[in-house]
Design a protein around this motif. Structure first.
Motif, PDB file in Angstrom:
ATOM      1  N   ASN A  49      -5.334  19.283  10.696  1.00  0.00           N
ATOM      2  CA  ASN A  49      -4.577  19.584   9.486  1.00  0.00           C
ATOM      3  C   ASN A  49      -3.926  20.959   9.519  1.00  0.00           C
ATOM      4  O   ASN A  49      -2.816  21.133   9.051  1.00  0.00           O
ATOM      5  N   LYS A  76       0.842  -1.194   0.000  1.00  0.00           N
ATOM      6  CA  LYS A  76       0.000   0.000   0.000  1.00  0.00           C
ATOM      7  C   LYS A  76       0.881   1.249   0.000  1.00  0.00           C
ATOM      8  O   LYS A  76       1.830   1.342   0.768  1.00  0.00           O
ATOM      9  N   LYS A  77       0.566   2.192  -0.864  1.00  0.00           N
ATOM     10  CA  LYS A  77       1.322   3.439  -0.940  1.00  0.00           C
ATOM     11  C   LYS A  77       0.944   4.362   0.213  1.00  0.00           C
ATOM     12  O   LYS A  77      -0.210   4.446   0.595  1.00  0.00           O
ATOM     13  N   LYS A  78       1.946   5.047   0.744  1.00  0.00           N
ATOM     14  CA  LYS A  78       1.684   6.047   1.779  1.00  0.00           C
ATOM     15  C   LYS A  78       1.109   7.302   1.138  1.00  0.00           C
ATOM     16  O   LYS A  78       1.503   7.681   0.034  1.00  0.00           O
ATOM     17  N   SER A  79       0.222   7.946   1.854  1.00  0.00           N
ATOM     18  CA  SER A  79      -0.355   9.198   1.357  1.00  0.00           C
ATOM     19  C   SER A  79       0.698  10.308   1.441  1.00  0.00           C
ATOM     20  O   SER A  79       1.622  10.236   2.260  1.00  0.00           O
ATOM     21  N   PRO A  80       0.557  11.332   0.618  1.00  0.00           N
ATOM     22  CA  PRO A  80       1.493  12.456   0.696  1.00  0.00           C
ATOM     23  C   PRO A  80       1.536  13.069   2.100  1.00  0.00           C
ATOM     24  O   PRO A  80       2.589  13.488   2.571  1.00  0.00           O
ATOM     25  N   LYS A  81       0.390  13.098   2.769  1.00  0.00           N
ATOM     26  CA  LYS A  81       0.328  13.647   4.126  1.00  0.00           C
ATOM     27  C   LYS A  81       1.193  12.831   5.082  1.00  0.00           C
ATOM     28  O   LYS A  81       1.942  13.390   5.881  1.00  0.00           O
ATOM     29  N   LYS A  82       1.138  11.503   4.993  1.00  0.00           N
ATOM     30  CA  LYS A  82       1.946  10.649   5.869  1.00  0.00           C
ATOM     31  C   LYS A  82       3.433  10.781   5.556  1.00  0.00           C
ATOM     32  O   LYS A  82       4.262  10.783   6.461  1.00  0.00           O
ATOM     33  N   CYS A  90       4.901  13.430   4.267  1.00  0.00           N
ATOM     34  CA  CYS A  90       5.288  14.757   4.748  1.00  0.00           C
ATOM     35  C   CYS A  90       5.448  14.742   6.270  1.00  0.00           C
ATOM     36  O   CYS A  90       6.428  15.274   6.799  1.00  0.00           O
ATOM     37  N   TRP A  91       4.503  14.110   6.981  1.00  0.00           N
ATOM     38  CA  TRP A  91       4.592  14.051   8.439  1.00  0.00           C
ATOM     39  C   TRP A  91       5.853  13.315   8.885  1.00  0.00           C
ATOM     40  O   TRP A  91       6.515  13.732   9.821  1.00  0.00           O
TER      41      TRP A  91
END
Length: 100
Positions: free
Chosen positions: A63, A4-10, A12-13
């Motif tokens: 957010n 599963k690909k990580k979201s851009p938000k994850k 970045c965090w």
């Protein structure tokens, strides 16, 4: 099944959290490996197993404040998770640094 690909938000965090711990390690201990918790003063490893965390002054990691260099600081696991941010001494430190 593909990973599963990580979201851009994850993503970045993850990088922001590393940055906060490194910034605070340099600021509090003058090293790249150890940091002092903003709320209790415990000395912790900045990276690795059992390391310090990037804790938020405002609970809930909204957010708007997720990636904010003022409101995110290094905390030990006990203060960040166990004491749910340990917000009273956290707020005191922020007022000391930035004023009301």
């Amino acid at each position: 099944m593909p990973a599963k690909k990580k979201s851009p938000k994850k993503i970045c965090w993850g990088w922001f959290s590393r940055y906060i711990r490194l910034r605070d390690a340099l600021k509090t201990t003058g090293t790249k490996t150890e940091v002092i918790c903003i709320t209790c003063g415990a000395r912790k490893s900045a990276f690795g197993v059992g390391c310090a965390q990037a804790g938020h002054l405002v609970p809930g990691r909204t957010n708007a404040l997720l990636i904010d260099e003022v409101f995110v600081n290094a905390q030990c696991d006990h203060c960040n998770r166990g004491l749910k941010g340990n917000w009273v001494p956290y707020r005191r430190k922020m007022v000391e640094w930035y004023g009301e």
